[in-house]
Scaffold this motif. Structure first.
Motif, PDB file in Angstrom:
ATOM      1  N   ASP A   1      12.610  44.705  45.066  1.00 12.99           N
ATOM      2  CA  ASP A   1      13.693  44.378  43.995  1.00 12.99           C
ATOM      3  C   ASP A   1      15.051  44.449  44.600  1.00 12.99           C
ATOM      4  OD1 ASP A   1      14.228  46.888  44.419  1.00 12.99           O
ATOM      5  OD2 ASP A   1      14.011  47.789  42.289  1.00 12.99           O
TER       6      ASP A   1
ATOM      7  N   GLU B   1      12.489  41.521  39.518  1.00 11.04           N
ATOM      8  CA  GLU B   1      13.321  40.664  38.880  1.00 11.04           C
ATOM      9  C   GLU B   1      12.601  39.278  38.544  1.00 11.04           C
ATOM     10  OE1 GLU B   1      15.862  43.439  41.404  1.00 11.04           O
ATOM     11  OE2 GLU B   1      14.185  42.110  41.821  1.00 11.04           O
TER      12      GLU B   1
ATOM     13  N   TYR C   1      19.558  36.272  38.876  1.00 12.20           N
ATOM     14  CA  TYR C   1      18.912  37.453  39.551  1.00 12.20           C
ATOM     15  C   TYR C   1      19.650  38.939  39.259  1.00 12.20           C
ATOM     16  CZ  TYR C   1      17.212  40.003  43.969  1.00 12.20           C
ATOM     17  OH  TYR C   1      16.307  40.755  44.720  1.00 12.20           O
TER      18      TYR C   1
ATOM     19  N   ASN D   1      17.653  41.882  37.154  1.00 12.13           N
ATOM     20  CA  ASN D   1      17.688  43.248  37.791  1.00 12.13           C
ATOM     21  C   ASN D   1      18.062  44.466  36.514  1.00 12.13           C
ATOM     22  OD1 ASN D   1      19.679  45.682  38.810  1.00 12.13           O
ATOM     23  ND2 ASN D   1      17.910  45.278  40.403  1.00 12.13           N
TER      24      ASN D   1
END
Length: 523
Positions: free
Chosen positions: A143, A402, A479, A483
């Motif tokens: 991640d 993600e 992205y 998260n």
């Protein structure tokens, strides 16, 4: 230390968590489609003619009859020898009479259910529904916060919680990441306990030796409320992914897994890993013929062990990068192989497994375009089960938090696409058209006001705001938003309710087997 923490986690009481989970889902800001089966209405794309399908089929039979396939397990060779296959006296090579294979194809069922401890999560395979399932067997997790790291128990559990939280995922096809900080002898016990408690979905049993297989079968009965062997056989509750050792070899644990799951009425997903140019001929026709031969050999073993055993055709043919030798996924060749594999599967009348995959090393544009190509291929290829559809990275070497939610948004878009267009007096909107007339707009019409919240797909991750609004809010990339989103889903996660007697029986069995040392299959 790991075992103590695991038992403590396993003994936690849920109380009213089922109600809390439902309430959390109702108030969550995460936009998800409802859970449930999705019927695939898309007419499959068929890159092969009917004659070409038959040519590949007969080439596969020729491979099995003239070249043969190696079976490393004595139990597999004994079953095949008794059924009439030619088993070499001085090697592991087995050759199959084409008529024998043709007869065994006829006994494989065309559809069946995979039963979960929560009956609402039971799925049907082979009747037109498409089921998307997450990444499995990745050795690493990643991640944005922690980067890429070796698989561990914490990431395993969090990925499992995330899978439970995502409505578009149907069941668990294997460890989302390998929890390498758990002793290998007890890892399967701890992982399957987590599957049984952290989710209410059906799950996977690794064919990695007799003891692990037997433990998985017992855990399946316990999780289903202590059902009998007979009920388990009548209601498949486990599936196992069996990868052949391409080219033309099946190792002993995988062969044993096919046999035992067949004898107990459980599902084997027989999946050659045929990379054109590496473990298979460089041409798609040759790679498909080899894939098909290896699948038919596995199907024949399952049907010889128990006629009527549920099997799924696993297609996983792609190509390699001829410059580096690395596997490539989401390529035009991959999509054509997926669609052609669907044609072969329909010839045999069994359910079809394919995969949503990519070769990208981070969740970027490459990851998105390759995954989209793969997923589109599975939908247009008629897949019943789409493995690795969420979270797969690096050609399967990493499970990304993600990317799991990025892929889930993509899956939901495909699910929304597959919904039929309603044509009725209400949806034609003739009154609205008459009210607006030439040159007007429809923002304020009664039809729009009644439907504005539900008329269109609402993305889970995509940001549809204009540039100025997006920039004022921090110019977050997909992205970065992913998260935040996966963390939100984990924060909202609630363990699904479970009968306390079932919880106790599961913990008692796993604790006892750990105390006995777990599995020594690989010693």
């Amino acid at each position: 230390m790991v075992e103590t923490e695991s038992r403590s986690a396993g003994r936690r009481r849920t109380g009213g968590r089922g109600a809390k989970s439902a309430a959390a889902a109702a108030t969550s800001a995460v936009k998800q489609l409802p859970r449930g089966a999705v019927r695939n209405p898309v007419t499959p794309i068929e890159p092969l003619s009917a004659d070409q399908v038959e040519t590949i089929h007969h080439a596969s039979l020729k491979i099995l009859s003239e070249i043969g396939m190696e079976f490393l397990g004595e139990d597999a060779k004994a079953i095949l020898r008794e059924a009439g296959a030619e088993v070499s006296a001085d090697s592991d090579l087995v050759r199959f009479d084409p008529a024998m294979v043709e007869e065994r194809i006829k006994t494989a069922p065309s559809s069946f259910q995979l039963h979960a401890r929560n009956p609402a999560r039971t799925v049907t395979l082979g009747e037109g529904d498409i089921h998307f399932v997450p990444v499995a067997s990745a050795p690493n997790a990643s991640d944005a916060d922690g980067g890429r790291r070796q698989g561990n128990r914490e990431d395993f559990r969090n990925l499992t919680r995330l899978i439970q939280s995502l409505h578009c995922l149907s069941f668990i096809p294997g460890y989302p990441v390998e929890p390498t900080d758990i002793d290998r002898r007890t890892r399967h016990l701890e992982a399957m306990r987590d599957f049984g408690l952290l989710t209410d979905m059906a799950f996977h049993n690794y064919s990695l030796g007799p003891q692990r297989t037997a433990d998985g079968l017992e855990i399946a009965k316990i999780v289903r409320g202590g059902i009998s062997d007979a009920q388990l056989a009548a209601e498949p509750s486990l599936l196992t992914i069996v990868n052949t050792n391409s080219p033309l070899k099946l190792d002993s644990p995988m062969g044993h897994g096919i046999i035992q799951h067949a004898l107990h009425g459980q599902i084997s997903v027989i999946t050659p890993f045929t990379l054109a140019g590496a473990m298979a001929p460089v041409t798609l026709a040759g790679a498909l013929a080899q894939q098909n031969a290896e699948f038919l050999a596995g199907l024949t073993l399952a049907q010889c062990a128990k006629p009527g055993a549920p099997v799924i055709y696993g297609g996983f043919t792609s190509n390699v990068d001829m410059k580096s030798g690395a596997p490539a996924f989401g390529t035009p060749e991959y999509v054509k192989a997926v669609q052609a594999g669907g044609q072969l599967t329909r010839r045999y009348g069994v359910p079809y497994r394919s995969s949503g995959v990519c070769a990208a090393n981070m969740p970027d544009a490459q990851a998105a375009l390759e995954t989209q190509m793969s997923l589109w291929g599975t939908m247009t290829g008629g897949a019943d089960m789409v493995m690795h559809a969420a979270g797969w990275m690096e050609g399967g070497l990493s499970a990304s938090f993600e990317k799991m939610v990025m892929d889930a948004d993509m899956i939901q878009m495909l699910q929304a696409y597959m919904q039929p267009i309603e044509v009725s007096e209400a949806t034609l909107g003739l009154d609205a058209i008459a009210e607006v007339g030439p040159g007007g707009h429809f923002f304020g019409t009664p039809q729009t006001m009644e439907r504005f919240e539900t008329a269109f797909y609402a993305p889970m991750l995509s940001d549809w705001r204009n540039f100025e609004t997006w920039a004022e809010d921090g110019s977050k990339t997909a992205y970065e938003r992913a998260n935040t989103l996966y963390k939100q889903l984990l924060a909202e996660y609630q363990e699904p309710a479970i009968d306390e007697a079932t919880r106790d029986a599961l913990n008692d069995f796993v604790d006892r087997r750990i105390a006995e040392g777990g599995s020594f299959d690989d010693d």
